[in-house]
Design an enzyme around this catalytic site. Structure first.
Site, PDB file in Angstrom:
ATOM      1  N   LYS B  78      -3.688  10.164  -0.233  1.00  0.00           N
ATOM      2  CA  LYS B  78      -4.536   9.079   0.277  1.00  0.00           C
ATOM      3  C   LYS B  78      -5.218   9.564   1.548  1.00  0.00           C
ATOM      4  O   LYS B  78      -4.617  10.300   2.347  1.00  0.00           O
ATOM      5  CB  LYS B  78      -3.649   7.857   0.559  1.00  0.00           C
ATOM      6  CG  LYS B  78      -4.405   6.597   0.973  1.00  0.00           C
ATOM      7  CD  LYS B  78      -3.428   5.421   1.117  1.00  0.00           C
ATOM      8  CE  LYS B  78      -4.119   4.137   1.503  1.00  0.00           C
ATOM      9  NZ  LYS B  78      -3.153   3.003   1.620  1.00  0.00           N
ATOM     10  N   SER B 153      -4.357  -1.121  -0.981  1.00  0.00           N
ATOM     11  CA  SER B 153      -5.405  -0.249  -0.487  1.00  0.00           C
ATOM     12  C   SER B 153      -5.358   1.172  -1.057  1.00  0.00           C
ATOM     13  O   SER B 153      -6.362   1.891  -0.952  1.00  0.00           O
ATOM     14  CB  SER B 153      -5.325  -0.172   1.045  1.00  0.00           C
ATOM     15  OG  SER B 153      -4.142   0.464   1.456  1.00  0.00           O
ATOM     16  N   SER B 177       0.373  -2.028  -0.613  1.00  0.00           N
ATOM     17  CA  SER B 177      -0.751  -1.115  -0.852  1.00  0.00           C
ATOM     18  C   SER B 177      -0.456   0.078  -1.753  1.00  0.00           C
ATOM     19  O   SER B 177      -1.377   0.778  -2.154  1.00  0.00           O
ATOM     20  CB  SER B 177      -1.306  -0.609   0.478  1.00  0.00           C
ATOM     21  OG  SER B 177      -2.229  -1.534   1.000  1.00  0.00           O
TER      22      SER B 177
END
Lengths: 95, 485
Positions: B78, B153, B177
């Site tokens: 990420k 996210s 997330s």
């Protein structure tokens, strides 16, 4: 709970956000809505309940204060927007 | 089957047997990225030359008999985990083009393990969002239906795993997330116990809640990747000093006699009936496997979202104060003084959701409101954590839905921030209490997109969570379903 636009501007100043007039208007509505929802917490009597600040285990997080290598100056400065004389450079602070 | 479809453990076996080289495995993934990434938009950055160089180095390790569990395996990060070799943008305009002068602990561990970092994945800006639509670049698409959101996210990481654009990925989970996008993309996603994985080099959103964890194609891979990233780190004072166990130990022991709690507050109005049906079937499956189902109550669950949005925004407003255009990031200098530079930089560099949360957090922490909002939320956080502590006196793990619905359409929830926040209703309590939780696929909804099943465990008992999830996965074939791309 309603957050008026003048209060939005005051908070924006604290948060160091410039905000356009349109942003101020929409934040006033959004923050009012969200805070109205959050007001449900007042249904709960929390008298005497200790606040929980984090979920980390209580434990020894102190360490010996011994010097060790850190990021070299050049590498630290290499990502800065503006550098002068080996320092971070910023616009004037006072006249 | 194409190598890019393999799990970590399948690829490990093939590499160790000499059936394929790391260079060939990586070439297969790069081919898949070339074919599919333009539709899915999972990555902010892929650098093929760097990927190939890492694969060559991995082949040397394998040849020399020095391969570890992750050597040669293509893993995506990420874009909020700092890396020296690739930009780290947090999908924010303010950090566009930023390349960190150091690696964070995750990047360092993967390098040491000889794994191949495929690239950095798209996310909601600074991890604030549940759809990856708050990215300063473009929204990632759900591989199951390109008109739908992948969740967030960590939507880029979840979509990359679901679309076979990497073998596995790492994400971060502050209120769901990792788990919510895993649920929406039909992959496995785990948030470990707070403190299990070092956060050094993870760009902070809400420091008391953030935790890094794996997104993988199956539960065994989650255990393998968790093994590689767990453990104390002197560079993160919140990382636990407990020794991390081998998460493969006991993984396949089964759930006979395990006590599984089903909290009634997690089966409420507003949850899609297809989700409820799938999760009810999962409960029956666990019973068949020998687990004992216990109905329990977590009475403060309805207050979790409110509590979270006060604590997370308060911490975010403080953490994001560092982005002031002085030491890193993109400065906007309008010729004024220092204060004017700060304000112009932050105005131009942050997107609407990040501003909204900074504003809410600043408000909650400001003079006159601190006790009414921030302190009150911390007190309710105590009550929510206490609910879980009491539940775990009766049961070993909890079973719940991960998300009230399957993947929603792009744009469907962006107009109403509160509605988006409610996407996280079933995942937030685990962050507030710091306990481990996993999401895994358990069916498809009426739109043909995945439904997620969540197991939540006691602090530092990831082993029971993984064991329950592996048993369910082993008895079903939901995890083998793939999107048609």
């Amino acid at each position: 709970m309603s957050i008026e636009t003048n209060e939005v501007r005051k908070i924006a100043q604290l948060a160091r956000l410039e905000l356009t007039d349109d942003e101020v208007t929409s934040l006033s509505a959004d923050m009012s809505n969200i805070l109205a929802y959050i007001a449900q917490l007042n249904e709960l009597d929390t008298t005497g309940v200790p606040p929980l600040e984090h979920a980390a285990e209580a434990g020894e997080t102190m360490r010996d204060d011994t010097p060790r290598p850190s990021l070299e100056r050049e590498r630290g400065l290499s990502v800065a927007p503006k550098v002068e004389n080996g320092c971070f450079a910023v616009p004037k602070i006072i006249e | 089957m194409e190598p890019y479809t393999w799990t970590l453990h399948e690829a490990r076996a093939k590499l160790d047997a000499g059936d394929i080289s790391a260079v060939e495995l990586t070439a297969s993934l790069l081919y898949r990225i070339e074919q599919v990434e333009p539709q899915v938009l999972a990555y902010n950055c892929v650098a093929p030359e760097l990927v190939e160089a890492q694969a060559e180095a991995a082949d040397h390790l394998i040849h020399d008999g020095k391969a570890g569990p992750l050597t040669g395996l293509g893993i995506a990060l990420k874009d909020n985990m700092i890396t020296q070799d690739l930009p780290t943008t947090c999908s924010a305009r303010l950090l566009e083009g930023f390349v960190s002068p150091t690696d964070g602990t995750i990047a360092a561990k993967l390098k040491e393990a000889g794994s191949v970092v495929m690239g950095k994945t798209n996310m909601d800006e600074f991890a604030m969002g549940s759809s990856t639509e708050n990215s300063a670049t473009e929204a990632t698409r759900n591989p199951w239906d390109l008109n739908r959101a992948p969740g967030g996210s960590s939507g880029g990481s979840a979509a990359a795993v679901a679309a076979d654009l990497c073998l596995a990925a790492l994400g971060s989970d502050t209120g769901g997330s990792i788990r919510q996008p895993a649920s929406l993309c039909g992959v496995v996603g785990m948030k470990p116990t707070y403190g299990r994985v070092s956060r050094y080099g993870l760009v902070a959103f809400a420091s008391s809640l953030d935790q890094i964890g794996p997104l993988t194609k199956d539960v065994e891979d989650a255990a393998l990747l968790l093994n590689a990233v767990s453990g104390n780190d002197p560079l993160d004072s919140t990382s636990s000093k407990r020794e991390a166990p081998d998460f493969m130990d006991g993984l396949k022991d089964g759930v006979a006699g395990m006590r599984i709690g089903v909290p009634k507050e997690y089966f409420i109005d507003g949850t899609d009936p297809a989700v409820l049906t799938a999760v009810q079937s999962a409960i029956q499956q666990m019973t068949k496997l020998g687990a004992e189902i216990v109905e329990i109550s977590l009475p403060h669950t309805p207050y979790a979202v409110s509590t979270y949005y006060l604590i997370a925004t308060a911490e975010a407003s403080s953490n994001l104060a560092r982005f002031d255009g002085v030491r890193y990031g993109n400065r906007v200098d309008n010729g004024g003084d220092l204060l004017a530079m700060y304000m112009a930089t932050r105005e131009a560099g942050f997107g609407p959701e990040v501003k909204r949360r900074i504003m809410l957090g600043t408000y909650a922490l400001s003079a006159g409101y601190y006790d009414a909002y921030y302190k009150k939320a911390q007190q309710v956080r105590s009550l929510i954590a206490q609910d879980l502590t009491e539940a775990f006196e009766q049961v070993d793990v909890l079973l719940t839905p991960t998300s009230p619905t399957g993947a929603f359409k792009l744009g469907e929830r962006t107009a109403d921030p509160l509605k988006m926040y409610l996407s996280d209703i079933y995942t937030i309590s685990a962050n507030l209490a710091g306990v481990p939780a996993i999401s895994q696929p358990c069916g498809l909804d009426g739109n043909g997109v995945p439904i997620g099943l969540q197991f939540i465990g006691r602090s530092f008992d990831e082993a029971s969570v993984l064991k329950a999830a592996w048993a369910f996965e082993n008895a079903t074939d939901f995890h083998t379903a793939r999107p048609a791309l």
